[in-house]
Write a protein that holds these residues in place. Structure first.
Motif, short mmCIF file in Angstrom:
data_model
loop_
_atom_site.label_atom_id
_atom_site.label_comp_id
_atom_site.label_asym_id
_atom_site.label_seq_id
_atom_site.Cartn_x
_atom_site.Cartn_y
_atom_site.Cartn_z
N GLY A 1 6.59 -16.26 -9.10
CA GLY A 1 6.38 -16.42 -10.53
C GLY A 1 7.19 -15.45 -11.37
N ASN A 2 7.77 -14.44 -10.72
CA ASN A 2 8.62 -13.51 -11.45
C ASN A 2 10.06 -13.96 -11.27
OD1 ASN A 2 10.20 -11.33 -12.31
ND2 ASN A 2 8.57 -9.87 -11.85
N ARG A 3 10.62 -14.55 -12.30
CA ARG A 3 11.97 -15.12 -12.17
C ARG A 3 13.03 -14.05 -11.96
NH1 ARG A 3 13.75 -19.11 -16.86
NH2 ARG A 3 15.66 -19.25 -15.62
N ALA A 4 12.70 -12.81 -12.32
CA ALA A 4 13.69 -11.74 -12.18
C ALA A 4 13.72 -11.19 -10.75
CB ALA A 4 13.40 -10.62 -13.17
N THR A 5 12.58 -11.22 -10.09
CA THR A 5 12.50 -10.63 -8.74
C THR A 5 11.81 -11.60 -7.78
OG1 THR A 5 10.35 -9.57 -9.09
CG2 THR A 5 12.27 -8.31 -9.76
N PRO A 6 12.24 -12.86 -7.73
CA PRO A 6 11.48 -13.85 -6.96
C PRO A 6 11.49 -13.59 -5.46
CG PRO A 6 13.57 -14.79 -7.65
CD PRO A 6 13.44 -13.47 -8.34
N GLU A 7 12.53 -12.92 -4.97
CA GLU A 7 12.63 -12.74 -3.52
C GLU A 7 11.77 -11.58 -3.02
OE1 GLU A 7 14.35 -14.87 -1.83
OE2 GLU A 7 15.84 -15.72 -3.17
N GLY A 8 11.26 -10.80 -3.95
CA GLY A 8 10.36 -9.75 -3.51
C GLY A 8 10.93 -8.36 -3.67
N PRO A 9 10.10 -7.37 -3.36
CA PRO A 9 10.45 -5.97 -3.65
C PRO A 9 11.49 -5.43 -2.69
CG PRO A 9 8.40 -6.06 -2.44
CD PRO A 9 8.78 -7.48 -2.73
N CYS A 10 11.99 -4.25 -3.04
CA CYS A 10 12.96 -3.56 -2.20
C CYS A 10 12.24 -2.79 -1.11
CB CYS A 10 13.76 -2.59 -3.06
SG CYS A 10 12.78 -1.20 -3.64
N LEU A 11 12.97 -2.01 -0.37
CA LEU A 11 12.35 -1.27 0.73
C LEU A 11 11.28 -0.29 0.25
CD1 LEU A 11 14.72 1.51 2.12
CD2 LEU A 11 15.02 0.43 -0.09
N LYS A 12 11.44 0.22 -0.98
CA LYS A 12 10.45 1.18 -1.48
C LYS A 12 9.13 0.47 -1.76
CE LYS A 12 13.35 2.12 -4.89
NZ LYS A 12 14.60 1.44 -4.50
N GLY A 13 9.24 -0.71 -2.36
CA GLY A 13 8.03 -1.49 -2.63
C GLY A 13 7.31 -1.85 -1.34
N LEU A 14 8.08 -2.14 -0.30
CA LEU A 14 7.46 -2.46 0.98
C LEU A 14 6.83 -1.21 1.59
CD1 LEU A 14 10.21 -4.80 2.47
CD2 LEU A 14 8.04 -5.48 1.46
N SER A 15 7.45 -0.05 1.33
CA SER A 15 6.98 1.17 1.99
C SER A 15 5.62 1.65 1.47
CB SER A 15 8.02 2.29 1.86
OG SER A 15 8.01 2.83 0.56
N TYR A 16 5.10 0.99 0.43
CA TYR A 16 3.72 1.33 0.02
C TYR A 16 2.74 1.12 1.17
CZ TYR A 16 5.16 1.47 -4.88
OH TYR A 16 5.77 1.79 -6.06
N ALA A 17 3.10 0.21 2.07
CA ALA A 17 2.22 -0.03 3.22
C ALA A 17 1.99 1.26 3.98
CB ALA A 17 2.81 -1.11 4.12
N GLU A 18 3.02 2.11 4.01
CA GLU A 18 2.84 3.43 4.62
C GLU A 18 2.26 4.42 3.61
OE1 GLU A 18 6.38 5.45 6.08
OE2 GLU A 18 5.24 7.27 6.50
N ARG A 19 2.83 4.39 2.40
CA ARG A 19 2.53 5.45 1.43
C ARG A 19 1.04 5.57 1.11
NH1 ARG A 19 5.76 6.44 -4.29
NH2 ARG A 19 4.13 7.58 -5.36
N VAL A 20 0.40 4.45 0.84
CA VAL A 20 -0.99 4.56 0.38
C VAL A 20 -1.91 5.05 1.49
CG1 VAL A 20 -0.70 2.84 -1.43
CG2 VAL A 20 -1.48 2.11 0.81
N HIS A 21 -1.49 4.84 2.74
CA HIS A 21 -2.35 5.28 3.85
C HIS A 21 -1.77 6.50 4.56
CE1 HIS A 21 -4.50 1.58 3.16
NE2 HIS A 21 -3.44 0.85 3.42
N SER A 22 -0.77 7.12 3.95
CA SER A 22 -0.09 8.22 4.64
C SER A 22 -1.05 9.36 4.97
CB SER A 22 1.04 8.75 3.75
OG SER A 22 1.49 9.99 4.24
N PRO A 23 -0.94 9.88 6.17
CA PRO A 23 -1.79 11.03 6.52
C PRO A 23 -1.47 12.27 5.69
CG PRO A 23 -0.19 10.56 8.26
CD PRO A 23 -0.11 9.43 7.27
N GLU A 24 -0.32 12.25 5.02
CA GLU A 24 0.05 13.42 4.21
C GLU A 24 -0.47 13.33 2.78
OE1 GLU A 24 4.33 14.01 4.63
OE2 GLU A 24 4.05 13.61 6.76
N ARG A 25 -1.17 12.25 2.45
CA ARG A 25 -1.68 12.14 1.09
C ARG A 25 -2.73 13.20 0.81
NH1 ARG A 25 -3.83 6.71 -1.60
NH2 ARG A 25 -4.37 8.14 -3.28
N ILE A 26 -2.77 13.63 -0.42
CA ILE A 26 -3.79 14.59 -0.83
C ILE A 26 -5.03 13.78 -1.16
CG2 ILE A 26 -4.42 16.31 -2.56
CD1 ILE A 26 -1.35 16.75 -2.92
N LEU A 27 -6.11 14.03 -0.45
CA LEU A 27 -7.31 13.22 -0.63
C LEU A 27 -8.48 14.01 -1.23
CD1 LEU A 27 -7.26 11.17 2.70
CD2 LEU A 27 -6.35 10.53 0.46
#
Lengths: 698, 482
Positions: free
Chosen positions: A35-61
């Motif tokens: 639905g986003n005509r500007a980015t229809p193919e999806g995010p870049c590697l950084k956008g994908l890397s949220y899969a690691e980032r949000v669950h990173s053991p190095e996050r401050i919790l």
């Protein structure tokens, strides 16, 4: 498995829509949204890397308190908030509320960010910064010329006949734009890249011009002169819509192609080729990058480049135009950038907007009545990202107390007395705009914050309670904790726009109401004269520059009232000699990071293990540097060490290292950059950095 | 059989590596690892030569060299999608498939002790979806479909040429747009000299060689195994040799060799699986033949077979010897999977080593000396090939190897110059007739020569990879330009 629609709130052109699949409370997959005509193919590697980032053991919790030994220890929220309350009361009593510096940057975009300043108003006042590190000179130059910062929809680039990437490495920083450029090229469009580096964007281009950094304005002026000479000026357009044309034309006389070739250090035939392409290959789309406008002369440079489109009538038409920033989705701002970050004309007695973000270190140290004693940082990493790191560190370390709200222990967080855990994009709902595409998007909450993470709005609410700010004052200003309260807070902003409801936004991106697909197609220019202003009185009044676009050598700092500190040279610069010993130090962005975010993740680190200096073999040979060497890069502000990577694509006389590395990752480039402002807009002239390079001591 | 494939549009691929990350997420690989990677052609941006990126993973070849090489029957193909699949539960971690694959797709995972590789997201394909790398490519450069219907060519610079029919097609860079004009300024340098035009600047910047897949340091167990087996086979070829062994020594040596060879396995406990791939894998065949040779040889030496002769030829003895040489033949074929010009007739082949041992024991001097000379000729030719291709060829070790063989042969020949013996009248000197001290010294020196040769072979054997191909192809483009 549930799939949620949300959006990436980073400071990035693409602002991708994301579809996130959640499994057992964890992100399982991240995909794009058609639905986003500007980015229809999806995010870049950084956008994908949220899969690691949000669950990173190095996050401050959990809140972390600096101990007497200098390390951090986990503390409970009650303890953290109690101490904060006591410290804030103390500093307010002793020095007044404006001894608190509230520093926020571009780490996360969204409406909820407003809660910060609103809290500090309730606190009684605060000090904050003016200007912006990113794009002010260009925004201001565009505003002065066209009256507003808006541009054609991203997909309109397909209609272009000539695409100029002027100082913009879209292939790395706006990867989705390449798709539209590729479609235009398949239909025969020509592409020109102007960049001292041979970037990924330059691959496949028909012409690459590699001018001396900061000389772009000279190139533009000479091209303008050639356009006039060969009769390429769209006379009817200019007569109807342009103010100051005759005067501008007359001013072009000295800007010959030979002069530009000499000034820019490029062959004269390239100046002519560019003019020829602009004259004959329309519609012309100039995509101007942000790096190019981080020089002391960049406001004037941007005005000069933009003029090429004005002369040839390439404004307000499909496939044409000035692609710098499209703020049409910034619906909720009473005052749009860049005006929003200028110091107010009158002090309202609450917010003291008195410290230049480009000169943060000096600004903090120089502040009086009251001095800054307490620092609150959120969504930013000023230690690595603001110019002149050593002064920034000196200033931060001179304070009584420092609070940093962060996801990871960045260089700035490492300076804090108290680190408060920050949410990620998936942990609180927000509404975001964009600056390349026209969509308003919902950044949905899809996960509960892990550990003891609290969104900033909840931290402020709890702090307000403890500070004794009455509920009646808080209500309607700060959202109370809870998802429903956040929704209600956002709905207040959405209310004037019936097209925008949380329900509809939850389905996908929505084009901003009132959006102009082809910007300025109505030929309404909200400038003082109602016309495109080649001559701008406001430019003179506000910034003291020439009323017409012009060019001054960027490093002629004395003429611009800037400190001459790095190369020790005074008087008229001699570019040829200067390039021999002193190298231009460019600090561009990379596809692997958004400034200082992402490189701490294993996913990104595997692709980008550490900083390196990009250098031409010619400059390396002159210094006895061979591949594999470690080099020392220094000036009188600081020094860095890094491995060298020889690259025949960079202009000799220039070296480059991407910005955003943490000190702990190998060194921030800003230990070398000057705390200098751009000629307009209160931007940071990051690229006015000269360095010397030699073999690192063993 | 339907067969899907990848398509990569070089005009759209910016080398961003979103595909690399998408692969890791989809397949739940440890962060920082992936079954997909990006190689860059002309990463040093030599003027006049375009830069392009190759996003690569397994190409699910029609004639998959990895699957053919696998001794453990761990590979299979999904007939529905054409995906070449590797079962990590069956893999023994011998890494033989990583030598066989010209595309560097199967990679050894030291943590798990097995090889792993791209599954073509077979689980997604079975749901009618494209692989994650394709689905998550932010520019749409990577696409997917039935390989016969994909536009494009099977070959671009940097992509290894191998006769495996890989399921990938490339849309090449648009002609006419791909030479960026990096015509640098008519600037003058310090001494006033004009900067070189790009044509003369197009000299490659020396790049570190990609990490070698094979090295002596890693493969020394195989070095030990192959040399020991060569000696055993050579000894078992004659009565004199057999007489020096005796069954306990033979069985112990064979057992030690096998034990050593399992040391290089990631999962030694699954070593038994190495026999399962005999239909296609020379490694399996080698192991089966060696097993038969070792068992029958032990039985023969222990006197279990008795004396059976047909037309005066001892059947059992001949059979064991033939099994031995068949083992060496298979052993040499194992290394034939490496598509490397260094392989072929080379001096370190186990068959010639076995022959040398056999002739040393049983044949007149001119014969074994001919074998020594033949090996040295091959050795020289190999070194010449290496030097001609600009690869390190180890002059010092080469000198020692040649000197060892020559002096060993001379000692064994009783101090008579090798040439005289080779040319001299029949008879010459056999091992039996030499004084023990010089014989032992000569043998040790000959053995040292052989051991060095085989050790260097492991060091010099290069497995082709896309990373190497990128360097090689760039060098040829530069050579054509200058």
């Amino acid at each position: 498995m549930p799939v949620y629609t949300t959006a990436c709130p980073r400071n990035c052109y693409s602002t991708c829509t994301l579809r996130v699949e959640v499994q057992d409370g964890r992100v399982r997959r991240i995909e794009g949204h058609r639905g986003n005509r500007a980015t229809p193919e999806g995010p870049c590697l950084k956008g994908l890397s949220y899969a690691e980032r949000v669950h990173s053991p190095e996050r401050i919790l959990h809140p972390l308190r600096r101990t007497a030994g200098g390390s951090f220890a986990r503390v409970g929220w009650d303890e953290a908030l109690d101490e904060l309350t006591q410290r804030l009361q103390e500093v307010r009593t002793r020095h007044g509320p404006r001894s608190v510096l509230y520093y926020s940057a571009s780490g996360t975009k969204g409406l909820m960010n407003r809660v910060g300043a609103d809290f500090w108003r309730l606190f009684g006042g605060y000090t904050t910064t003016y200007g912006d590190l990113c794009w002010p000179a260009g925004l201001e130059a565009t505003r002065l010329t066209l009256g507003a910062n808006k541009h054609n929809a991203p997909w309109d680039l397909e209609n272009a006949g000539l695409i100029v990437f002027w100082g913009k490495n879209a292939a790395e920083t706006n990867i989705h734009q390449g798709v539209f450029a590729d479609r235009a090229m398949r239909r025969g469009a020509k592409v020109v890249v102007v960049d001292p580096r041979r970037t990924q964007t330059a691959e496949g281009a028909h012409l690459l011009l590699q001018p001396r950094p900061g000389s772009d304005g000279a190139l533009a002026l000479a091209v303008a002169r050639l356009l006039v000479e060969r009769g390429a000026v769209d006379r009817p357009f200019v007569e109807r819509h342009v103010k100051g044309y005759a005067e501008y034309e007359a001013s072009l006389a000295p800007y010959t192609p030979a002069w530009a070739a000499e000034t820019c250090g490029i062959p004269e035939h390239q100046v002519r080729e560019l003019a020829e392409l602009v004259a004959t290959s329309g519609p012309v789309s100039i995509n101007a990058g942000y790096g190019m406008q981080r020089y002391a002369n960049s406001g004037q440079t941007i005005r000069a480049i933009l003029t090429l489109l004005v002369l040839t009538g390439n404004i307000g038409k499909p496939g044409a135009g000035w692609i710098f920033a499209d703020l049409q989705s910034h619906l909720f701002d009473d005052v749009k950038d860049p005006l929003a970050f200028f110091p107010p004309e009158r002090d309202d007695g609450v917010a003291r907007v008195s410290i230049s973000t480009a000169r943060l270190g000096e600004g903090i140290l120089a502040q009086r009545d009251p001095p800054v004693r307490f620092l609150w940082v959120e969504r930013g990493n000023p230690v690595t990202q603001n110019p002149d790191t050593h002064r920034v560190l000196e200033a931060i370390r001179s304070l009584d107390f420092r609070v940093v709200v962060e996801q990871f222990l960045t260089d700035t967080a490492a300076e804090a007395d108290l680190v408060l855990p920050a949410k990620t994009l998936f942990e609180q709902t927000d509404v975001i705009g964009a600056y390349w595409h026209p969509y308003v998007q919902l950044k949905q909450k899809i996960l509960e914050p892990p550990g003891e993470v609290r969104p900033e709005s909840e931290i402020y609410w709890a702090l307000a309670e403890r500070l004794g700010i009455p509920l009646s004052d808080r209500e309607g200003v700060l959202p109370a904790p809870g998802d429903a309260e956040v929704s209600a807070y956002l709905e207040r902003y959405l209310a004037p726009f019936p097209e925008l409801t949380l329900e509809r936004l939850a389905q996908g991106p929505v084009i901003a109401p009132g959006h102009q697909e082809v910007a300025f197609s109505d030929f309404v220019f909200p400038t003082p004269s109602g016309k495109i202003e080649l001559r701008s009185e406001e430019a003179v009044e506000r910034w003291g520059v020439d009323p017409l676009p012009g060019w001054a050598p960027p490093a002629d700092r004395e003429a611009l009232g800037l400190p001459v500190r790095d190369d020790g040279e005074r008087g008229a610069p001699d570019p040829a000699r200067r390039d021999v010993e002193w190298l231009h130090f460019l600090t561009p962005n990379t596809k692997n990071r958004i400034h200082s975010q992402f490189n701490n993740l294993a996913t990104i680190r595997a692709l980008s293990p550490g900083p390196f200096l990009q250098m031409h073999p010619k400059d390396a040979a002159a210094r006895g540097i061979v591949p594999g060497d470690r080099v020392r890069i220094w000036n009188d502000r600081g020094e860095l060490e890094a491995p060298v990577r020889l690259d025949r694509g960079i202009r000799p006389g220039c070296v480059a290292m991407t910005n955003g590395w943490w000190i702990t990752e190998g060194g921030t480039v800003n230990v070398l950059s000057p705390a200098a402002e751009t000629d307009m807009g209160y931007g940071a002239a990051f690229h006015e950095t000269r360095v010397r390079v030699g073999l690192a001591p063993r | 059989m339907p067969r899907n494939g990848f398509q990569l549009d070089l005009n759209l691929c910016t080398g961003c590596a979103a595909c690399v990350v998408a692969c890791a997420i989809e397949n739940e690989l440890p962060w920082g690892t992936s079954w997909r990677w990006v190689d860059t052609f002309n990463a040093e941006r030599l003027p006049g030569i375009p830069v392009h990126h190759l996003s690569l993973a397994c190409n699910h070849c029609a004639d998959a060299p990895c699957a053919r090489a696998c001794p453990a029957a761990a590979y299979s193909r999904d007939p529905a999608t054409g995906a070449v699949l590797l079962d990590g539960e069956k893999c023994i971690g011998c890494r033989y498939c990583t030598w066989a694959c010209p595309y560097d797709a199967p990679r050894f995972d030291a943590a798990e002790g097995v090889v792993s590789k791209c599954t073509f997201c077979n689980h997604r394909q079975r749901e009618g979806k494209s692989p994650a790398c394709v689905g998550q490519c932010p520019t749409g450069a990577l696409r997917f479909g039935p390989v016969d219907e994909l536009e494009g060519r099977p070959q671009v610079p940097g992509f290894p040429r191998a006769p495996a029919d890989p399921a990938i097609r490339f849309l090449p860079l648009r002609p006419g747009t791909w030479v960026p004009s990096v015509d640098l300024p008519a600037e003058r340098g310090e001494a006033g000299e004009e900067l070189h035009p790009w044509r003369y600047e197009a000299q490659p910047i020396p790049q570190p060689a990609p990490e070698a897949k094979l090295s002596f340091a890693r493969e020394w167990p195989l070095w030990f195994f192959t040399l020991t087996v060569s000696v055993l086979v050579g000894l078992m070829a004659s009565p004199g040799g057999r007489a020096t062994l005796g069954w306990p020594v033979f069985a112990a040596a064979a057992g030690l060799a096998v034990t050593a060879s399992t040391l290089h396995l990631g999962r030694p406990e699954r070593a038994w699986r190495a026999m399962l791939g005999w239909r296609t894998s020379w490694l399996s065949r080698e192991i089966l033949l060696f097993g038969a040779f070792a068992a029958s040889g032990t039985a023969l030496l222990a006197g279990a077979f008795g004396d059976l002769r047909v037309a005066g030829v001892p059947v059992w003895e001949t059979g064991v010897a033939l099994l031995g040489f068949a083992t060496l033949f298979a052993m040499d074929r194992v290394y034939g999977v490496v598509h490397s010009r260094e392989v072929g007739f080379h001096s370190a082949r186990t068959l010639t080593t076995g022959l040398l041992v056999a002739t040393l024991v049983a044949a007149p001097a001119p014969v074994w000396m001919t074998v020594v000379g033949y090996k040295l000729l091959l050795y020289g030719a190999r070194k010449h090939r290496l030097a001609a291709r600009g690869r390190p060829w180890g002059p010092r070790v080469s000198g020692i190897r040649v000197a060892s063989s020559l002096s060993g042969a001379a000692l064994l020949a009783g101090g008579i110059p090798a040439s005289a013996i080779l040319l001299g009248p029949g008879g010459g000197l056999s091992l039996v007739g030499t004084a023990p001290v010089t014989a032992v010294a000569g043998l040790v020196l000959l053995a040292l020569g052989e051991a060095l040769d085989r050790g260097e072979f492991y060091q010099e054997l290069t497995v082709p990879t896309p990373a190497r191909q990128v360097q090689e192809d760039l060098a040829s483009v530069v050579a054509a330009l200058t």
